[in-house]
Design a protein around this motif. Structure first.
Motif, PDB file in Angstrom:
ATOM      1  N   GLY A 111       0.807  -1.228   0.000  1.00  0.00           N
ATOM      2  CA  GLY A 111       0.000   0.000   0.000  1.00  0.00           C
ATOM      3  C   GLY A 111       0.833   1.267   0.000  1.00  0.00           C
ATOM      4  N   ILE A 112       2.062   1.176  -0.513  1.00  0.00           N
ATOM      5  CA  ILE A 112       2.918   2.365  -0.598  1.00  0.00           C
ATOM      6  C   ILE A 112       2.787   2.951  -2.009  1.00  0.00           C
ATOM      7  N   PRO A 113       2.266   4.165  -2.152  1.00  0.00           N
ATOM      8  CA  PRO A 113       2.149   4.743  -3.487  1.00  0.00           C
ATOM      9  C   PRO A 113       3.517   4.795  -4.157  1.00  0.00           C
ATOM     10  N   ALA A 114       3.630   4.254  -5.363  1.00  0.00           N
ATOM     11  CA  ALA A 114       4.937   4.191  -6.025  1.00  0.00           C
ATOM     12  C   ALA A 114       4.771   4.405  -7.520  1.00  0.00           C
ATOM     13  N   THR A 115       5.593   5.290  -8.088  1.00  0.00           N
ATOM     14  CA  THR A 115       5.530   5.576  -9.524  1.00  0.00           C
ATOM     15  C   THR A 115       6.926   5.426 -10.101  1.00  0.00           C
ATOM     16  N   VAL A 116       7.030   4.866 -11.285  1.00  0.00           N
ATOM     17  CA  VAL A 116       8.344   4.752 -11.925  1.00  0.00           C
ATOM     18  C   VAL A 116       8.604   5.990 -12.784  1.00  0.00           C
ATOM     19  N   LEU A 117       9.805   6.542 -12.631  1.00  0.00           N
ATOM     20  CA  LEU A 117      10.208   7.695 -13.440  1.00  0.00           C
ATOM     21  C   LEU A 117      11.364   7.280 -14.330  1.00  0.00           C
ATOM     22  N   SER A 118      11.442   7.868 -15.512  1.00  0.00           N
ATOM     23  CA  SER A 118      12.628   7.648 -16.341  1.00  0.00           C
ATOM     24  C   SER A 118      13.774   8.452 -15.743  1.00  0.00           C
ATOM     25  N   GLY A 119      14.988   8.179 -16.225  1.00  0.00           N
ATOM     26  CA  GLY A 119      16.140   8.939 -15.742  1.00  0.00           C
ATOM     27  C   GLY A 119      15.941  10.432 -15.936  1.00  0.00           C
ATOM     28  N   ARG A 120      15.404  10.794 -17.102  1.00  0.00           N
ATOM     29  CA  ARG A 120      15.216  12.210 -17.387  1.00  0.00           C
ATOM     30  C   ARG A 120      14.186  12.824 -16.433  1.00  0.00           C
ATOM     31  N   GLU A 121      13.090  12.098 -16.219  1.00  0.00           N
ATOM     32  CA  GLU A 121      12.062  12.600 -15.292  1.00  0.00           C
ATOM     33  C   GLU A 121      12.631  12.737 -13.875  1.00  0.00           C
ATOM     34  N   ALA A 122      13.457  11.773 -13.482  1.00  0.00           N
ATOM     35  CA  ALA A 122      14.045  11.836 -12.141  1.00  0.00           C
ATOM     36  C   ALA A 122      14.932  13.068 -12.012  1.00  0.00           C
ATOM     37  N   ARG A 123      15.674  13.378 -13.086  1.00  0.00           N
ATOM     38  CA  ARG A 123      16.549  14.557 -13.035  1.00  0.00           C
ATOM     39  C   ARG A 123      15.754  15.853 -13.079  1.00  0.00           C
ATOM     40  N   GLU A 124      14.521  15.775 -13.608  1.00  0.00           N
ATOM     41  CA  GLU A 124      13.679  16.974 -13.519  1.00  0.00           C
ATOM     42  C   GLU A 124      13.297  17.232 -12.062  1.00  0.00           C
ATOM     43  N   VAL A 125      13.070  16.160 -11.332  1.00  0.00           N
ATOM     44  CA  VAL A 125      12.762  16.309  -9.902  1.00  0.00           C
ATOM     45  C   VAL A 125      14.013  16.751  -9.139  1.00  0.00           C
ATOM     46  N   GLU A 126      15.131  16.084  -9.425  1.00  0.00           N
ATOM     47  CA  GLU A 126      16.381  16.386  -8.721  1.00  0.00           C
ATOM     48  C   GLU A 126      17.498  16.605  -9.733  1.00  0.00           C
ATOM     49  N   PRO A 127      17.740  17.856 -10.101  1.00  0.00           N
ATOM     50  CA  PRO A 127      18.671  18.151 -11.198  1.00  0.00           C
ATOM     51  C   PRO A 127      20.102  17.648 -10.955  1.00  0.00           C
ATOM     52  N   TYR A 128      20.502  17.452  -9.712  1.00  0.00           N
ATOM     53  CA  TYR A 128      21.886  17.050  -9.469  1.00  0.00           C
ATOM     54  C   TYR A 128      22.092  15.539  -9.491  1.00  0.00           C
ATOM     55  N   LEU A 129      21.043  14.782  -9.791  1.00  0.00           N
ATOM     56  CA  LEU A 129      21.241  13.338  -9.910  1.00  0.00           C
ATOM     57  C   LEU A 129      22.221  13.051 -11.040  1.00  0.00           C
ATOM     58  N   ALA A 130      22.983  11.977 -10.888  1.00  0.00           N
ATOM     59  CA  ALA A 130      23.981  11.633 -11.905  1.00  0.00           C
ATOM     60  C   ALA A 130      23.320  11.442 -13.267  1.00  0.00           C
ATOM     61  N   THR A 297      30.753   7.051  -2.010  1.00  0.00           N
ATOM     62  CA  THR A 297      29.703   6.198  -2.567  1.00  0.00           C
ATOM     63  C   THR A 297      28.486   7.006  -2.990  1.00  0.00           C
ATOM     64  N   LEU A 298      28.097   7.977  -2.150  1.00  0.00           N
ATOM     65  CA  LEU A 298      26.884   8.715  -2.505  1.00  0.00           C
ATOM     66  C   LEU A 298      27.107   9.706  -3.640  1.00  0.00           C
ATOM     67  N   SER A 299      28.379  10.045  -3.905  1.00  0.00           N
ATOM     68  CA  SER A 299      28.579  10.919  -5.062  1.00  0.00           C
ATOM     69  C   SER A 299      28.370  10.147  -6.367  1.00  0.00           C
ATOM     70  N   GLU A 300      28.246   8.827  -6.283  1.00  0.00           N
ATOM     71  CA  GLU A 300      27.825   8.086  -7.487  1.00  0.00           C
ATOM     72  C   GLU A 300      26.391   8.454  -7.860  1.00  0.00           C
ATOM     73  N   LEU A 301      25.597   8.789  -6.864  1.00  0.00           N
ATOM     74  CA  LEU A 301      24.205   9.179  -7.148  1.00  0.00           C
ATOM     75  C   LEU A 301      24.099  10.676  -7.422  1.00  0.00           C
ATOM     76  N   VAL A 302      24.813  11.474  -6.603  1.00  0.00           N
ATOM     77  CA  VAL A 302      24.736  12.931  -6.721  1.00  0.00           C
ATOM     78  C   VAL A 302      26.172  13.457  -6.780  1.00  0.00           C
ATOM     79  N   PRO A 303      26.737  13.551  -7.984  1.00  0.00           N
ATOM     80  CA  PRO A 303      28.179  13.821  -8.119  1.00  0.00           C
ATOM     81  C   PRO A 303      28.675  15.094  -7.426  1.00  0.00           C
ATOM     82  N   ILE A 304      27.859  16.154  -7.311  1.00  0.00           N
ATOM     83  CA  ILE A 304      28.414  17.382  -6.717  1.00  0.00           C
ATOM     84  C   ILE A 304      28.799  17.201  -5.250  1.00  0.00           C
ATOM     85  N   ILE A 305      28.347  16.116  -4.648  1.00  0.00           N
ATOM     86  CA  ILE A 305      28.694  15.880  -3.250  1.00  0.00           C
ATOM     87  C   ILE A 305      30.200  15.712  -3.062  1.00  0.00           C
TER      88      ILE A 305
END
Ligand SMILES: Cc1cc2nc3c(=O)[nH]c(=O)nc-3n(C[C@H](O)[C@H](O)[C@H](O)COP(=O)(O)OP(=O)(O)OC[C@H]3O[C@@H](n4cnc5c(N)ncnc54)[C@H](O)[C@@H]3O)c2cc1C
Ligand SMILES: Cc1cc2nc3c(=O)[nH]c(=O)nc-3n(C[C@H](O)[C@H](O)[C@H](O)COP(=O)(O)OP(=O)(O)OC[C@H]3O[C@@H](n4cnc5c(N)ncnc54)[C@H](O)[C@@H]3O)c2cc1C
Lengths: 556, 453
Positions: A111-130, A297-305
């Motif tokens: 019962g956890i609301p979950a939606t799949v986003l493409s890589g591009r959509e995910a980067r629209e939400v979080e621009p600093y994602l790898a 390790t986390l800069s693999e997800l968000v490189p500016i870190i």
């Protein structure tokens, strides 16, 4: 025999405070004792993630379901402690599609609301994602302020008649035959609010029933009555960044691992974490490799870190538990579920239960179950109302939404004060006195600091957790002194000085783990402000040696 | 086209400004340039000129044994010059010698003129801090001169409700606990004309500088008169009155004079944290002096790189490289700056002359050698006021203040370093910041000036 209180709760973390509130709301006479400040244990040293349950959707669906239920309740009853950030489970090219699919199905099962986003959509939400993030699952994770939430529970318990004693360490359990009937505590500075320099006292507090909610320390308490509570404390590191690189909780979408979450928290983002068993929850190594691993390790997800500034790191210990004989080797595999150990049923010793394990997100549900259990023992029939009754500060949502320029504060300051105080904002901030900002980084005003001092006494770390003052970029270099002066004249000069030293040293403890780049510059600046400008390291008021003033230049 | 000078000073804090002035003094016809990037630490600093307040191995009460660093809870040294002799060989003061420290102070006294006091004696003064402790210092702005804690006149301290940095009653109680030889009392008042709770210190100073008309119970008056009238009823025979350091930015002397006359008591400032008006006033004073001395100042631009000259390798020993020019970044354009002699005065960790990442500590422009432990966790100790290795980060100079590499050889033949970019001393613990900047700036500048003739 007349008891001092019906129920005595040991431990002022989320679990203990949640239980105290629930009991008090059901009309039960309750006393809570905590050896340090509220949240001094694991609760004040956690990651700040209000789980959606997504994290456990594959491995532990019962926990996942409980998380989403409680997540929704806390958004409601503790709105001023929760930020609805949303969360992403992010997939990198090397992460398996099969696991992502399982995660998605698991979320849906629970019962956890979950939606799949493409890589591009995910980067629209979080621009600093790898750039090479391939997909993400969006879930309703949130950020939660454990300090505010825990204190709100304690405040509400007090409003319902509870006695809450901080700086009261349990040093013995009172046991007669096979019955536990209370504890002996050592008050750091006498009962009531802590005041530096007041002499310590001890007190025996007797109770019809004792609840051991000391988390990772539950084993130590058990041992005082020869009971074996086999908690397996497991440490985790968290590294705080100076700004929010992300506004959404970022999880790595893979089975399990270290360094796989970033949680935005107030003005910062927190990287975490690790999972490693330790022998003593009060004394374990805090190591460089752990901090380095978070960043690398986390800069693999968000490189500016990789290049960003970290302001401090801290560690917490999970109160993990598994029933005797389970024999799990790797602490990451130990269940995150909680256990209620009724020592009467388990060990034939009546008068006490211990609670171990669990999560912050589900503290309320845990408290409810334990309170039900205790009420049954005491023959109390009142039912639980903690899921419906908002906590102090979250009672009237409209207050939160009121205009910005209230209380004559600059807008960002007003907004942040409002967020912290929720519906208590008007009570606290409406003052005829001047109300300057005491902590610039976090926008904390005098009225808020004074309100916190009123709640907690001369302990500035207690003021800090209530207000966030000294928790921003400067790590207290600029504001510790200002916070301390707010204690005067309620407290005398010597008390102020000690409280300041204690806070400043506490701030340094976490800063040490971020000593390179910008934060090392900041550390030197803080050191210079306190040692050079103020000469606090050679304060003649603190030293035993007397200065012969006449030897010095007295002017031309 | 390269910009060409005789001496190029990089960094415009106290050390760089002193070096440029000393170079101009040593070589009258030389072209001296100072290039500096951001605001210097003077903005943070109290404006006091500390020479040496505590000596290593000084008297410490050592109550808490090992746990407390050796440099805590010591008694201050009254005579800094005697104490200088006991410093280790590697200390910048020892590198330049005690005579040079005296000369540098005299040089400063000349530049500062009436703006500073303390030159009548070699003894340290004790100045009250805004937290209420006292601090040993060698020279102090005239605005603090009447406030010395080593002066035994009774004192009224005045704080303001809207300035949380200075709590006057608390500071007074603290001075008493520190054993100050006079009675101190503190009052907290409302500053006439300040309407916003978050007004900046420059706003207070501006009100007084311009004696702006402000609303009072008895009608409109000038801000200075209004302030005096607010304080006056609280005076109880004290012969001096101390305020947080907000008494004017451009006309501090006139502000103090009006207040003193109206109150019938001397007035003084208690130095405060950033932004520090006494520090900014010192900066103004230095930049005025630079202008008078004909030093060309370029600010707001960083030096980002350098080139060495092709070494003359006829000799047997490998010749020490010389800097040919440095590169200044002006909004993205790279402008070469050439000089005969260079002075590095880019500050320490705070000024950003010394940089670090998770692996190492470096000097930012020339990558001069900065000694440090390889393990980052050995850069600090757990006691916040303990003997902090990081506080000593900086380049290692020879006796001519030329940076040395890890093997003790000169990094460059025409580069000298001054101020907090130098390592091997902890100015915060010793209370020696401005003194070291003056002494090494003076020596580096003088030698650079002499060297280009
Ligand atoms: C690294 C890490 C990250 C985490 N992140 C999250 C997260 O993001 N989201 C989430 O939901 N959960 C998270 N958790 C789990 C969560 O923090 C804990 O489960 C929860 O805070 C435990 O609360 P508690 O009240 O049971 O224990 P505690 O908060 O430890 O409370 C026990 C209290 O007992 C006190 N005590 C000990 N001995 C005595 C004595 N002798 N006398 C009196 N008092 C005593 C202690 O001082 C302490 O305050 C995390 C845990 C860790 C370690
Ligand atoms: C908070 C604080 C309080 C202090 N209080 C006192 C006190 O009360 N008494 C006392 O005696 N001392 C005090 N000091 C110490 C004293 O201010 C310093 O030791 C001294 O001023 C250092 O001067 P500096 O010129 O070496 O460096 P800085 O003042 O740091 O100046 C360095 C300058 O170089 C510039 N720069 C850096 N890199 C480059 C580049 N690549 N290109 C061009 N320019 C560059 C910087 O922008 C800066 O302007 C204090 C210091 C601090 C931080």
């Amino acid at each position: 025999m007349a008891h001092n209180t019906a129920v005595l709760v040991l431990g002022g973390g989320s679990t203990g405070c949640g239980i105290a509130r629930d009991l008090a709301m059901r009309g039960v006479d309750v006393t809570l004792v905590e050896r340090g400040n509220l949240t001094d244990g694991t609760t004040g040293r956690m990651h700040g993630l209000l789980h959606s349950g997504g994290r456990y959707a594959v491995s532990d669906q019962a926990s996942a379901t409980e998380c989403i239920e409680e997540n929704e309740i806390l958004r409601d009853i503790a709105s001023h402690c929760v930020e609805e950030t949303g969360g992403l489970f992010v997939q990198r090219p090397e992460d398996s599609d099969e696991y992502l699919q399982k995660k998605l199905e698991g979320c849906r099962d629970c019962g956890i609301p979950a939606t799949v986003l493409s890589g591009r959509e995910a980067r629209e939400v979080e621009p600093y994602l790898a750039k090479d993030v391939s997909r993400a699952i969006q879930v309703p994770d949130g950020a939660v302020d454990p300090f505010r939430l825990c204190v709100a529970n304690a405040l509400d318990a007090e409003r319902h008649g509870a006695r809450v004693e901080t700086h009261a360490e349990v040093i013995d359990l009172l046991r007669e035959g096979d019955d536990i009937y209370g504890v002996e505590v050592r008050h750091d500075s006498g009962p009531g609010k802590r005041t530096h320099k007041s002499p310590g006292t001890t007190e025996e507090i007797t109770a019809e029933y004792v609840v051991n909610a000391t988390g990772a320390w539950a084993g130590q308490i058990g041992a005082m009555a020869d009971l074996d509570v086999a908690v397996r404390p497991s440490k985790g590191v968290m590294t705080i960044m100076n700004v929010r690189q992300v506004d959404t909780v970022i999880n790595r979408c893979r089975p399990k691992g270290d360094a796989d979450i970033i949680v935005p928290h107030e003005t910062t983002a927190i990287l975490g974490t690790t999972d490693e068993e330790v022998a003593d929850p009060d004394d374990y190594p805090e190591e460089q490799w752990e901090v380095d691993m978070m960043i690398d390790t986390l800069s693999e997800l968000v490189p500016i870190i990789e290049e960003a500034r970290t302001i401090r790191s801290f560690w917490g210990v999970r109160p993990l538990y598994e029933p005797p004989g389970t024999g799990t080797q790797d602490p990451t595999d130990i269940t995150r579920d909680f256990f209620l150990l009724d020592h009467d049923e388990r060990d034939g010793v009546s008068g006490m239960s211990s609670i171990v394990g669990g999560k912050f997100t589900t503290y309320r549900a845990m408290a409810e179950e334990i309170t039900d259990h205790v009420c049954e023992k005491l023959g109390v029939s009142a039912t639980c109302a903690t899921a419906e009754e908002p906590l102090p500060g979250s009672e009237d949502i409209s207050v939160l939404e009121e205009g910005m320029d209230n209380f004559g504060l600059r807008s960002p300051v007003a907004r942040r004060s409002n967020q912290r105080l929720g519906s208590r904002a008007a009570d606290v901030l409406e003052t005829d006195e001047p109300n300057p900002v005491v902590c610039q980084c976090e926008g904390v005003t005098r009225a808020e600091v004074q309100d916190a001092i009123g709640q907690s006494g001369s302990d500035l770390n207690a003021v800090r957790i209530r207000t966030r003052a000294s928790m921003g970029n400067c790590q207290g270099g600029f504001c510790c002194q200002n916070m301390a002066t707010e204690l005067h004249p309620r407290y005398d000069e010597e008390t102020v000085r000690e409280a300041l030293d204690e806070l400043f040293q506490e701030r340094w403890k976490g800063e040490r783990h971020a000593l390179w780049g910008e934060q090392l510059s900041q550390a030197m600046l803080n050191y210079a402000l306190h040692a050079t400008t103020m000469n606090r390291d050679n304060d003649p008021a603190s030293g035993a040696t007397q200065i012969d003033y006449a030897q010095f230049d007295g002017g031309a | 086209m390269a910009i060409t000078d005789d001496v190029l000073v990089i960094g415009g804090g106290l050390a760089g400004a002193t070096a440029a002035l000393a170079a101009a003094d040593a070589a009258e016809d030389a072209r001296i340039r100072l290039v500096t990037y951001k605001q210097s630490t003077l903005r943070h600093a109290s404006g006091l000129i500390d020479v040496l307040g505590y000596a290593p191995g000084g008297v410490s009460d050592g109550e808490n044994g090992q746990e407390q660093g050796q440099n805590q809870n010591q008694t201050p040294v009254a005579d800094p010059f005697t104490a200088l002799e006991s410093l280790p060989e590697s200390h910048p003061y020892q590198r330049v010698g005690v005579d040079a420290v005296r000369e540098a102070l005299a040089f400063f006294d000349e530049i500062a003129g009436d703006a500073y006091a303390g030159s009548h004696t070699e003894m340290n003064a004790l100045v009250p801090t805004h937290g209420g402790t006292v601090k040993p210092t060698a020279r102090y702005p005239v605005s603090t001169a009447e406030g010395l804690a080593s002066d035994d006149r009774d004192t009224l301290l005045v704080g303001f409700e809207t300035l949380p940095d200075f709590d006057a009653p608390l500071a007074a109680a603290h001075l008493e606990a520190a054993g100050a030889p006079f009675d101190a009392r503190g009052v907290t008042l409302s500053f006439p004309g300040i309407v916003r709770d978050d007004a900046k210190v420059t706003r207070y100073a501006h009100l007084l500088d311009h004696n702006e008309r402000v609303e009072t119970l008895t009608g409109k008056t000038g801000a200075r008169e209004a302030l005096a009238a607010t304080v006056e009823p609280h005076l109880d025979g004290e012969s001096r009155v101390g305020f947080p350091a907000v008494l004017g930015d451009d006309h501090p002397a006139a502000v103090r004079e009006t207040l003193s006359d109206a109150l019938g008591a001397d007035t003084f400032e208690v130095p405060m944290g950033p932004p520090s008006l006494p520090g900014l006033r010192l900066e103004d004073l230095l930049y005025d002096a630079l202008e008078s001395a004909g030093v060309r100042v370029t600010s707001g631009v960083p030096v980002v790189d350098y080139e060495t000259a092709v070494a003359d390798s006829t000799a047997d020993e490998p010749a020490t490289a010389a800097i040919d020019h440095v590169v200044v970044d002006r909004n993205g354009a790279e402008i070469p700056h050439e000089a005969d002699q260079y002075v590095l005065a880019t500050g320490g960790l705070v000024g950003k002359g010394v940089e670090s990442n998770r692996e190492r500590v470096t000097e930012g422009i020339f990558d001069c050698y900065v000694p440090h432990a390889t393990d980052r966790y050995d850069w600090f100790v757990d006691d916040v006021f303990g003997e902090q290795p990081y506080a000593r980060f900086g380049v290692v100079p020879d006796e001519d203040l030329r940076p040395l590499d890890a093997d003790g050889n000169l990094e460059f033949s025409n580069l000298r370093a001054a101020g907090s970019v130098l390592g091997g001393y902890d100015y915060a613990a010793e209370k020696s910041g401005a003194g070291v900047s003056l002494a090494t700036g003076y020596v580096a500048g003088t030698r650079a000036g002499e060297g280009c003739q």
